[in-house]
Design an enzyme around this catalytic site. Sequence first.
Site, PDB file in Angstrom:
ATOM      1  N   ASP A   1      36.352  22.403 -32.490  1.00  0.00           N
ATOM      2  CA  ASP A   1      37.622  22.713 -32.143  1.00  0.00           C
ATOM      3  C   ASP A   1      38.813  22.764 -33.269  1.00  0.00           C
ATOM      4  O   ASP A   1      39.837  22.993 -33.106  1.00  0.00           O
ATOM      5  CB  ASP A   1      38.260  21.778 -30.944  1.00  0.00           C
TER       6      ASP A   1
ATOM      7  N   ASP B   1      30.015  21.616 -31.591  1.00  0.00           N
ATOM      8  CA  ASP B   1      30.586  20.138 -31.236  1.00  0.00           C
ATOM      9  C   ASP B   1      30.592  20.524 -29.695  1.00  0.00           C
ATOM     10  O   ASP B   1      30.370  21.625 -29.167  1.00  0.00           O
ATOM     11  CB  ASP B   1      32.088  20.049 -31.900  1.00  0.00           C
TER      12      ASP B   1
ATOM     13  N   ASP C   1      37.224  17.590 -36.436  1.00  0.00           N
ATOM     14  CA  ASP C   1      36.212  17.757 -37.281  1.00  0.00           C
ATOM     15  C   ASP C   1      36.251  18.591 -38.417  1.00  0.00           C
ATOM     16  O   ASP C   1      35.396  19.176 -38.788  1.00  0.00           O
ATOM     17  CB  ASP C   1      35.067  18.369 -36.261  1.00  0.00           C
TER      18      ASP C   1
END
Length: 800
Positions: A697, A508, A701
Amino acid sequence: MLTYVNGPKHGVEYAPPMNPAAPALVASHVPAPPAPARAAGEALPWPRADWLGTHRGSLTVTDDFAILDDPVEQDSFTRSLAPEGEAESVLVVQGMYCAACADTVESVLQGQPGVQRAQVHAATRRLTLRWDPSRTRLSSLARALGDNGYRLLPMQHALSVSERLRETRQALWRLFVAGFCMMQVMMYAWPAYVTAPGEIPPDITQLLRWASWVISLPVVFFASGPFFASAWRDLRHGRVGMDTPVSIGILVTFLASSAATFDPTGPWGAEVWFDSLTMFVFFLLGGRYLEHKARDRTAGALDGLMNRLPEVCDRLKPEGGYESVSLRRLRVGDTVRVQAGQAFPADGELLDGLAMVDEALLTGESHPVSIQAGQGVVAGSFNLGGPVRVRIDRIGADTRFAQIVQLMERASTEKPRLAVLADRVAAPFLVLVLLAAAAAGFYWWQIDHTQALAVAVAVLIVTCPCALSLATPAAMLASAGALARRGVLVRRLQAFEALAGIDAVVFDKTGTLTHDQLALHKVTLREGASLSEAWALAGALAEGSLHPVSRMLAREARTQQPDLAPLAGHTERAGQGMQALRPDGSWVRLGSAAHCGLAPSVAADDRPAVHLSDANGWIASFVLQESLRDDAAAAVAALHALGVCTWLLSGDREAAARQVAQVVGVEHVIAGASPEQKLAEIAALQARGLKVAMVGDGLNDGPVLARADTSFALGQATPLAQSQSDFIVQSGHVMDVVNTLAQARATLRTVRQNLAWAAAYNVVSVPLALAGYMPPWLAGLGMAASSLLVIGNALRLARH
């Protein structure tokens, strides 16, 4: 007054008050055990005499198990599982020696009413017990195990210094008895090895045998006690454990040698094996002691991290002065004094001027940090300066330390797939061992009945599959402990196997390759809009989200406009933004241009931006600037050197995503992806045959992290209890992902080496024993050495 058994101050007495309002896990219709008489406010201690007085190896444990039902004590090792109404406890089982013991414990507990699941990890002796408080009590379950010779203890008590010393002392005492008697028996047996037949008078020969028989008695009935106790427990439950062949070998050797001593002209002949008996018992006990110490070191890193909180702390009394109380008696609002070198007992606010704090476990930060008065301190971090005062804000399960402990407990009780497979192979293998020993004894009896017994015993001893059962958990626990010391938490031991096989890493962007604390570059407003109103709306919306950008805007809004707008009905669309309602019912949104119904060109430049809009259209744009993590480029280059492909999967604009990818060296970029598209992209990569590790993180997600073959969550802000990742990198360093991958590959290499060694050892040793080339004492030495080699090989991972 009662002495707190496991307190760090020997002989210190204290009486922390009971909490009458503590929620009991035992249902009302289950009769609670009668409370022992005690003074007002006196703590209920773990009973010294009964609990610590029962020795290992006995067939029955008669401790006072009622203490396990005390709700205040239960809070430290039990959590409630709503809405099922069940409870989950993590305890330590004492009296275990091998994987077969773990199977016995599980079968005993699974047969008890109210037990939903019982899982024991043989290497760490951890028990994860899911049970129904409305149908049973922990004391009843502990008593059922006690009847089978096992003891249940909360982890902090089982790992206490006094308990460890007691176990070590008993093991050393048995080892000393076996070693001392072995030397005496060898002294009496030595003349038979160095003299010709008939050179020693028969009466002297018989006298030496009688002396050997007498000296062998303590070895059989005391030093060998753990083998017999474990074998008897297994046989009572209709299974063959790893100590069963050993016990049969010891017993048969002693009985045959005793028969030859009492009647030298009898059917067993005049041959005695007291020297071999005492020697292989000594080698087995010595190997088991060293194995126990090595296993302590293997799991010791996890144990040390999970049990760093002090047993007691100094609490300020209302009338002034301090009293020593148990941590379980602390309440929010209490003021405690933390001495130099002591861990903070709970999360709180520092009241004194300055403190130097070691937060390595909690943040991955290897250097001490300076905490000012008014700033927060976290439980489990160490005070490196002088005594300081702290006002308690969060206690028990509400602290981040408690969440870390919970993750470690789950990891240390999990059975990896390879370990489960090894245990399944070990059970039928033991049955084959008994059959092979019987067949070898029968065959050799036809040839030389004096040799038959030695061959059968050697086969029984040499083929114990201890090394096979320890091969996988020892290596994975050593790696989990090593990573925990560097601030990387492992949620599932099985993830090591998945991580070692990955060939693609997907990152990400925001909060992963870039810092999660973005900086505000500028604010652009529509004509006629008020800056203070924009901050009031943005701050009220941002406070409802855990996304790094939202946290930054919420902090900035509080400094720009302390009075936030009165919004309600907050809803978050993952990866897109927030929406809430004004008092008049009209909506207001904060997030991406698409979420706010705007064209992407609304931003003033090519920088990332968060937009604010309502039913009348665009209100403001908060243009941001992000900085890359210092080690991002080096980490990506290291992954490429390891043969791993890299992707950047981001919901951000393509220009911003490609700019970051170009700087850090990521090969492939997928930008502008919604959460659903991210899931689809991960699935597409897996459909191409790639093993994918996702790095995010851990906040917005979760589905993508769960979909990948294995996953990492970076940063301290991750809600540990809700994280879907397999590894949590608390330092936020991207290079720790590379280090963990290298550690996983080394772990799998070690597991394969251990399994190969265990298999090769049996392939070589069993034919030698069957052929009569391996005496019983050498078989005992080989069995002990095989287990030690497996543990020693795993310990190398702690230094990797």
